[in-house]
Design a protein around this motif. Structure first.
Motif, short mmCIF file in Angstrom:
data_model
loop_
_atom_site.label_atom_id
_atom_site.label_comp_id
_atom_site.label_asym_id
_atom_site.label_seq_id
_atom_site.Cartn_x
_atom_site.Cartn_y
_atom_site.Cartn_z
N MET A 1 -28.06 3.47 -22.34
CA MET A 1 -28.10 4.52 -21.32
C MET A 1 -28.55 5.84 -21.94
O MET A 1 -29.27 6.61 -21.32
CB MET A 1 -26.72 4.70 -20.68
N ASN B 1 -24.84 6.87 -10.80
CA ASN B 1 -24.69 5.43 -10.80
C ASN B 1 -25.42 4.79 -9.64
O ASN B 1 -26.11 3.78 -9.80
CB ASN B 1 -23.20 5.09 -10.66
N VAL C 1 -21.82 2.88 -18.93
CA VAL C 1 -22.42 3.16 -17.62
C VAL C 1 -21.40 3.88 -16.75
O VAL C 1 -21.72 4.87 -16.09
CB VAL C 1 -22.92 1.87 -16.94
#
Lengths: 402, 520
Positions: free
Chosen positions: A67, B107, B62
């Motif tokens: 990420m 997200n 995440v």
């Protein structure tokens, strides 16, 4: 790719430039954009005989390093892929190939093998990828052992791949539980998580062993961090594609990125030198965070200046003490995170003394060295090419001995 | 019709995989495997409570903010019970809400464009939606840019993202200076412009229906609505159907003792709003089919640390099976909107066919609905935060007690459970939303929501397996997943992953999910 497009030039430019040039061994003067473009062009030219195949495999990971790499802006990941002519033949989260094609697409002798996440060795099934020829879950350990010897370069992406990460931090269960049965849950490192060439333990090396070198002759090149910085990943790749060998420190980290001490370039450094510290986390004073556990004096990377998320900010700039996430075993060595370092046995003095010793110095650089000496975690670093064994913060005398 | 036929099977898996037994073109049994174990619930033991949020944040890169947040709630809950803590300052509450909403929106954007979107793109499914083609489509590239901007805004308070450090015991560490607030506003405005104005949604729906595109009404909205229409055209309103039982922990404290989104259950068509005590006493975890000893399950506050048993017979997952009063429950955006009786623009009633139906399409619609709502709230919140106000009164680890953090990740209900004795953690349990949606069976053989939603689904000789993938992805599982089908007629295997920057950029000829390929 223009660096100006990133908005970094204003605040992060000079450092980016200096380190990039250092990384690629360039010495000529010139503007950031020109130099950077030249190097990119050079990478392109060298890659004209074919694309550079990249394989990115994940072990025990949280995916934050992936990420983070997505947040890169100079270059961005998609710029790097197209302009460095990277052929990402495998990435479990970023690829779209399917089924048989995905395994077929994976280069078995990649130019660059990137590993994100720790490698479990005691319970190999704790991280698996695909199936083996017998139809069983294939441990990531097996993939690493197969692919690494045939790779031109191997990179450890993030602290877990470099040293084992939090998976290999001390298991606290035996201390607080009264287990009737014995089992792996009693072990310090439950899954046997390791890094590629290093671990958290003095008597143990990573899965590839201390003597491993990839086809290039280089050891695993580590770009640690929890998570790693996108520039560390992509600019190291750029360096390698240009045929340059980055100078590496004792943990095989590129010195250009991991040479600086967080503490030396910290925006709050002036407060440290004056001995002015925050009262508690979030007190709004903007003073030095050493008193609430900042591990900046023990952590090596250039993020105090490079900053994160396209030059937006960094931990200390939002009042958060450094947790030392670039360093081996920081999960055990740098904890409790909010406790001043001297309470953890890392150094021999206290906050007040450290500050006062530093106050008398006139130049910031001198103050830094004086403070380091006073705090007992470092000899004066006259020559940064020396092995930096004395600055790893635990009083250890060897890079392995952590 | 798009199709994949990959035969013989190459058995690839990420950290999650699914085995489907197929007979006569119908899935008769699904097993959801979680293929990674790391041991966070053991590593965090015997440490001071203030370390727990830093450690447990690393469960997921995440969901990087929600674990830290939920862990803070757990230790702050325990400290409040022990009398050593009175709550976070008002500004800290607002900043936490702001960052959590930004993370949630991020997200959703990543999920809609990088994970789920490609399933409905022209490159993958011949839908004509070229804008959302991975890496090359204009819409995809704009979304990638928008997610970066959003995290840059997040990092103004967060320090960095992923894994921001600003959430601290007792409140926050960052001072909300006027400059930082303005910088966040700039980034949010960029994202907002990309998305488009909320009141344009009906017009955008008409545009998409008529195959028209008006960038001034928001490129993002057009692309998102296009995805929803493509999903409808694929019949996603009628597959991936779960039991329609939903659970939500509630999220975003409102400063008056409640939460902007309250806790809620939706069972047998009845809504209820259980309090914290009711929720925490209803939850158990089963390890009957997990690679842990059988005595590793139970009530989260009393469970032993997970004791690995990788050779255990009949086990097939490193995940446990959480249950609410013995029931499997669906969690996520859809659950949040259903328990609060929200259906913005009636999208689920009209496009989805039934606002409370547990379908693949409704899960996508709910995420789109939440995105628009979140954006509006983020803009408002930025006006509320008073610059340079107090964000933390301090914290001590020196206490004993028990605490539970109940929170919502973008993908659903999350809970952290902690026991502290004299400043040391003696028990810690984490129940993630992906466990609720994609865990294994329990001791009664009751499947998880996803396992049940796929069973009975048509996989007619692999002619259209993309719908299985679309269903897995509709839960936004926080794992790289793969699906593996076994049937008397042969086998089929597919990696379920986000889209590939690499694939499109290098222009190779390996197929996308759902792309038609020749027989090998």
């Amino acid at each position: 790719m223009k660096l100006a497009d990133t908005g970094r030039t204003a605040d992060g430019g000079p450092t980016t430039r200096r380190n990039f040039l250092k990384l690629v061994g360039a010495t000529t003067a010139g503007s950031v954009i020109t130099e950077y473009s030249t190097e990119v062009a050079s990478a392109l030219e060298q890659a004209t005989d074919g694309r550079k195949e990249v394989v990115w495999i994940q072990g025990q990971t949280c995916s934050a390093c992936t990420m983070s790499t997505l947040q890169g802006t100079s270059p961005s990941l998609e710029e790097a892929i197209s302009q460095f002519k990277l052929d990402v033949t495998f990435h479990p989260e970023l690829m779209a190939e399917t089924g048989e094609s995905a395994i077929d697409a994976m280069s078995k002798s990649p130019d660059i093998l990137m590993i994100e996440g720790a490698i479990p060795t005691k319970i190999p099934s704790a991280a698996t990828l695909g199936r083996d020829e017998n139809g069983h879950h294939k441990p990531v350990l097996d993939w690493v052992m197969e692919l690494a010897p045939d790779a031109e370069y191997v990179m450890g992406i993030g602290t877990c791949a470099c040293y084992g990460g939090w998976q290999s931090a001390e298991n606290g269960a035996p201390a607080v539980e009264d287990f009737e049965e014995k089992g792996v849950w009693m072990d310090a490192n439950v899954t046997g998580a390791k890094g590629l060439q290093y671990t958290h333990r003095a008597d143990d090396a990573g899965v590839l062993g201390p003597d491993f070198t990839a086809n290039s002759g280089l050891p695993v090149i580590n770009v640690p961090g929890c998570m790693t910085h996108p520039d560390y990943v992509l600019l190291t790749v750029a360096t390698l594609l240009n045929g340059h060998e980055p100078d590496l420190d004792e943990f095989s980290r590129p010195k250009a990125f991991y040479g600086p001490l967080v503490h030396d370039e910290c925006s709050r450094r002036g407060y440290f030198d004056r001995g002015e510290f925050v009262d508690h986390v979030g007190d709004g004073s903007g003073k030095c965070l050493y008193s609430v556990g900042c591990k900046g004096p023990y952590c090596h990377c250039d993020d105090s200046v490079r900053l994160w998320n396209d030059g937006t900010s960094v931990c200390r700039n939002v009042g958060a003490p450094c947790i030392g996430c670039m360093e081996p075993n920081f999960w055990d060595r740098m904890t409790p995170f909010y406790e001043p370092a001297e309470k953890q046995g890392l150094i021999l003095t206290d906050v007040g003394t450290a500050g006062k010793v530093a106050v008398g110095a006139t130049a910031a650089g001198i103050a830094g060295h004086a403070a380091r000496k006073a705090m007992g975690y470092g000899e004066d670093e006259e020559d940064e090419t020396d092995e930096r064994v004395e600055t790893d913060g635990c009083g250890c005398t060897s890079g392995e001995d952590t | 019709m798009p199709e994949i036929e990959i035969d013989p099977t190459t058995r690839i898996e990420g950290h999650h995989s699914t085995t489907l037994q197929v007979e006569d073109g119908v899935v008769t049994e699904a097993k959801s495997h979680m293929d990674m174990f790391r041991g966070m619930e053991m590593v965090v033991l015997d440490r001071p409570p203030s370390d727990a949020p830093v450690f447990t944040q690393r469960v997921c890169g995440v969901c990087f903010s929600v674990h830290r947040m939920c862990s803070l709630l757990a230790i702050e809950d325990a400290a409040r019970g022990a009398g050593t803590f009175e709550g976070v300052p008002e500004t800290a509450r607002q900043m936490r809400n702001l960052l959590e909403k930004m993370a949630n929106l991020w997200n959703h954007a990543v999920h809609m464009f990088a994970l789920v979107g490609p399933d409905y793109s022209d490159a993958v499914a011949d839908t004509g939606l070229e804008r959302i083609n991975p890496m090359e489509g204009e819409g995809y590239k704009r979304a990638l840019q928008a997610q970066r901007k959003l995290l840059q805004g997040f990092a103004e308070f967060g320090g960095k993202a992923p894994h921001p450090l600003t959430y601290a015991p007792g409140g926050m560490s960052a001072t909300p200076t006027a400059g930082k607030i303005e910088n966040i506003r700039d980034q949010v405005e960029f994202v907002s412009e990309w998305l488009g104005p909320t009141d344009a949604v009906p017009e955008v729906i008409e545009n998409v229906r008529n195959d028209e595109f008006d960038a001034s009404l928001g490129e993002g909205l057009h692309d998102i609505v296009s995805i929803l229409f493509a999903a409808k055209a694929a019949g996603a309103d009628d597959f991936g159907v779960g039991p329609g039982r939903y659970y939500c922990n509630g999220v975003y404290p409102d400063g008056k003792g409640g939460r902007e989104i309250p806790s809620g259950l939706y069972v047998d068509g009845e809504r209820s709003h259980p309090d914290k005590e009711a929720i925490t006493s209803a939850i158990t975890e089963s390890t009957a089919r997990s690679w842990y000893t059988d005595d590793s399950g139970g009530h989260p506050m009393e469970e032993s640390p997970p004791k690995p048993d990788p050779e255990k017979e009949d086990a097939y997952s490193w995940g446990k099976a959480p249950r609410y009063n013995g029931m499997n429950m669906e969690v996520g955006s859809l659950a949040r909107l259903i328990v609060t009786e929200q259906d913005p623009f009636d999208l689920r009633a009209t496009l989805g066919g039934d606002p409370t139906k547990s379908s693949t399409l409704n899960r996508l619609i709910a995420r789109a609905q939440e995105s628009v709502v979140l954006r509006d709230q983020i803009v408002d919140l930025l006006d509320d935060i008073e610059p340079d106000s107090t964000v933390n009164h301090g914290w001590t680890d020196d206490f004993s007690g028990e605490g539970v953090g109940l929170w919502e990740a973008s993908r659903g209900a999350l809970s952290h459970w902690v026991k502290i004795e004299d400043g040391t953690i003696t028990n810690y349990q984490i129940i993630t939303p992906t466990l609720w949606n994609l865990g294994p069976r329990d001791e009664n053989g009751t499947p998880s929501i996803f396992e049940g939603a796929v069973e009975g689904m048509e996989v007619t000789d692999y002619e259209n397996p993309i719908n299985v993938m679309r269903t897995v992805r509709s839960f936004d599982p926080c794992l790289a997943c793969s699906v593996h089908v076994e049937s008397p007629d042969g086998t089929y295997s597919e990696k379920v992953t986000p889209a590939s920057p690499g694939t499109a950029a290098k222009g190779n000829n390996t197929p996308f999910a759902g792309q038609e390929v020749d027989e090998p």
